[in-house]
Scaffold this motif. Structure first.
Motif, PDB file in Angstrom:
ATOM      1  N   LYS A  66       0.871  -1.193   0.088  1.00 47.36           N
ATOM      2  CA  LYS A  66      -0.010  -0.031   0.015  1.00 47.36           C
ATOM      3  C   LYS A  66       0.951   1.267   0.078  1.00 47.36           C
ATOM      4  O   LYS A  66       0.594   2.330  -0.519  1.00 47.36           O
ATOM      5  N   ARG A  70       0.709   3.893  -2.880  1.00 47.50           N
ATOM      6  CA  ARG A  70       0.380   5.299  -2.594  1.00 47.50           C
ATOM      7  C   ARG A  70       1.469   6.242  -3.179  1.00 47.50           C
ATOM      8  O   ARG A  70       1.151   7.362  -3.679  1.00 47.50           O
ATOM      9  N   LYS A  73       1.120   6.552  -6.908  1.00 49.60           N
ATOM     10  CA  LYS A  73       0.021   7.474  -7.112  1.00 49.60           C
ATOM     11  C   LYS A  73       0.196   9.073  -6.731  1.00 49.60           C
ATOM     12  O   LYS A  73      -0.249   9.809  -7.767  1.00 49.60           O
ATOM     13  N   ASP A  74       0.868   9.329  -5.715  1.00 51.43           N
ATOM     14  CA  ASP A  74       1.139  10.639  -5.251  1.00 51.43           C
ATOM     15  C   ASP A  74       2.155  11.210  -6.643  1.00 51.43           C
ATOM     16  O   ASP A  74       2.014  12.418  -7.055  1.00 51.43           O
TER      17      ASP A  74
END
Length: 390
Positions: A66, A70, A73-74
């Protein structure tokens, strides 16, 4: 017995090591150094010092899936599944500064490197601590511009955790050494680069750190020397992350060079003067060494003539022709260095090195440490002087 260091130099070393052990960015640097150190190449009298510097470094904790998703994605503004065809659950590498996963982009296998969350903030906080080194650095080397050195170190430390910068430098290095036979720099996917993410073509093979050895160690060692010299001499790029974990033995016999984007822009002329000094030592020519030193304004010519004798004594077994460069050779080099240290330490107050010299020296020391893992018979000085031009 080790040579007793001048008090100012000892204070500088002790202060720098204390900061490195305390600060996150320092621990990243020490972890990288630990990958370079071969215990068999360390003199017995240095074992305790090396253990104090590099021992008990914590193993980096793996980032969970995760956290990796994350971070991606950022960086990309959309879920990684929209960009990548595949992303492995298990990391290929877990490091103090980053984690690397196998991925796939448009059918091409790639290595996806993700910076550890919060590392950039921690490093920015660390950089203010470098001012602690200003006084001991100036006391140990009174002829240098301590402020300029610390500014360069701060900038390079920031650059080394900026993976967008690394992708650009990796592209530049690949172009600079594309004519060097036997070396492969993985192609960075610059369109996917971000401050916290680097995506490069995946090289298939095992590293020196994993125990791989090339069939032709001499050819591999020569290629590594040529790559480092060519990058600095012709493109002004000092390659700063050579280590066994970054040298991949490919199935076709070539050497893959990971970490090539960790590089520093230097003045090519500075690298060329370093090669002139190497040629002077190889040829046992103190006048030529004095001329190179005078042109570089590093030490006065008289000091260079004095330094020639101990430097020649240290370097001669590796500079006089083909020799096996392995852990034993590096150990002997360190022991000769200790024997000749008193004569050289007396000249330290006259050394007026520049930050470029620091990066070239770092690159040189690191590639020598890597060559020691190959155990190749090589005329390393001649290989450096014969590095091909573009």
């Amino acid at each position: 017995m080790p040579t007793e260091l001048p008090p100012a130099l000892r204070t500088l070393i002790d202060t720098a090591l204390r900061l490195a052990r305390q600060a996150p960015s320092g621990r990243v640097a020490l972890t990288r150094a630990a990958d370079l150190v071969d215990p068999a190449a360390i003199p017995a009298w240095l074992h305790d010092s090396v253990d104090r510097a590099l021992g008990d470094l914590p193993e980096p904790e793996p980032l969970d899936r995760k956290a990796v998703e994350r971070a991606l994605k950022d960086a990309w503004g959309k879920p990684p599944g929209k960009i990548l065809d595949d992303l492995s659950d298990e990391p290929l590498a877990v490091r103090a500064a980053s984690q690397v996963h196998r991925g796939e982009v448009d059918g091409t296998p790639v290595a996806v490197k993700v910076r550890r969350p919060g590392l950039d903030r921690a490093v920015r906080a660390d950089l203010s601590l470098l001012e602690t080194l200003a006084m001991p650095l100036g006391a140990a080397f009174p002829a240098i511009d301590a402020g300029a050195f610390l500014r360069d170190i701060r900038e390079q430390t920031s650059d080394e955790i900026d993976f967008e910068h690394e992708a650009d430098m990796q592209r530049r290095v690949a172009r600079a050494i594309r004519h060097v036979e036997g070396i492969v720099v993985p192609r960075p996917h610059t369109d996917l680069a971000a401050p916290g993410v680097l995506v490069s073509d995946l090289l298939s093979g095992r590293t020196l750190h994993e125990g791989a050895l090339p069939d032709d160690a001499t050819a591999a060692a020569t290629a590594l020397v040529h790559a480092h010299v060519t990058a600095a001499r012709d493109a002004g790029l000092a390659l700063l992350d050579a280590r066994p974990g970054h040298v991949v033995v490919l199935r076709d016999g070539r050497i893959g060079l990971l970490g090539a984007g960790v590089a520093r822009q230097v003045t090519p002329e500075r690298a060329q003067l370093g090669l002139a000094a190497l040629a002077a030592l190889r040829d046992d020519a103190p006048a030529a060494l004095a001329a190179a030193a005078e042109q570089a304004a590093m030490v006065p010519p008289d000091a260079a003539r004095v330094a020639h004798v101990p430097l020649r004594a240290i370097a001669s077994p590796l500079a006089d022709g083909p020799a096996v460069l392995d852990a034993a050779a590096l150990l002997a080099l360190a022991e000769r260095g200790d024997t000749q240290a008193p004569a050289l330490l007396r000249l330290v107050p006259e050394v007026a090195a520049t930050p470029d010299d620091l990066w070239i020296a770092r690159a040189t020391a690191q590639v020598l440490a890597v060559l020691g893992r190959l155990g190749a018979e090589i005329d390393v000085a001649q290989a450096a002087l014969d590095a091909p031009a573009p």
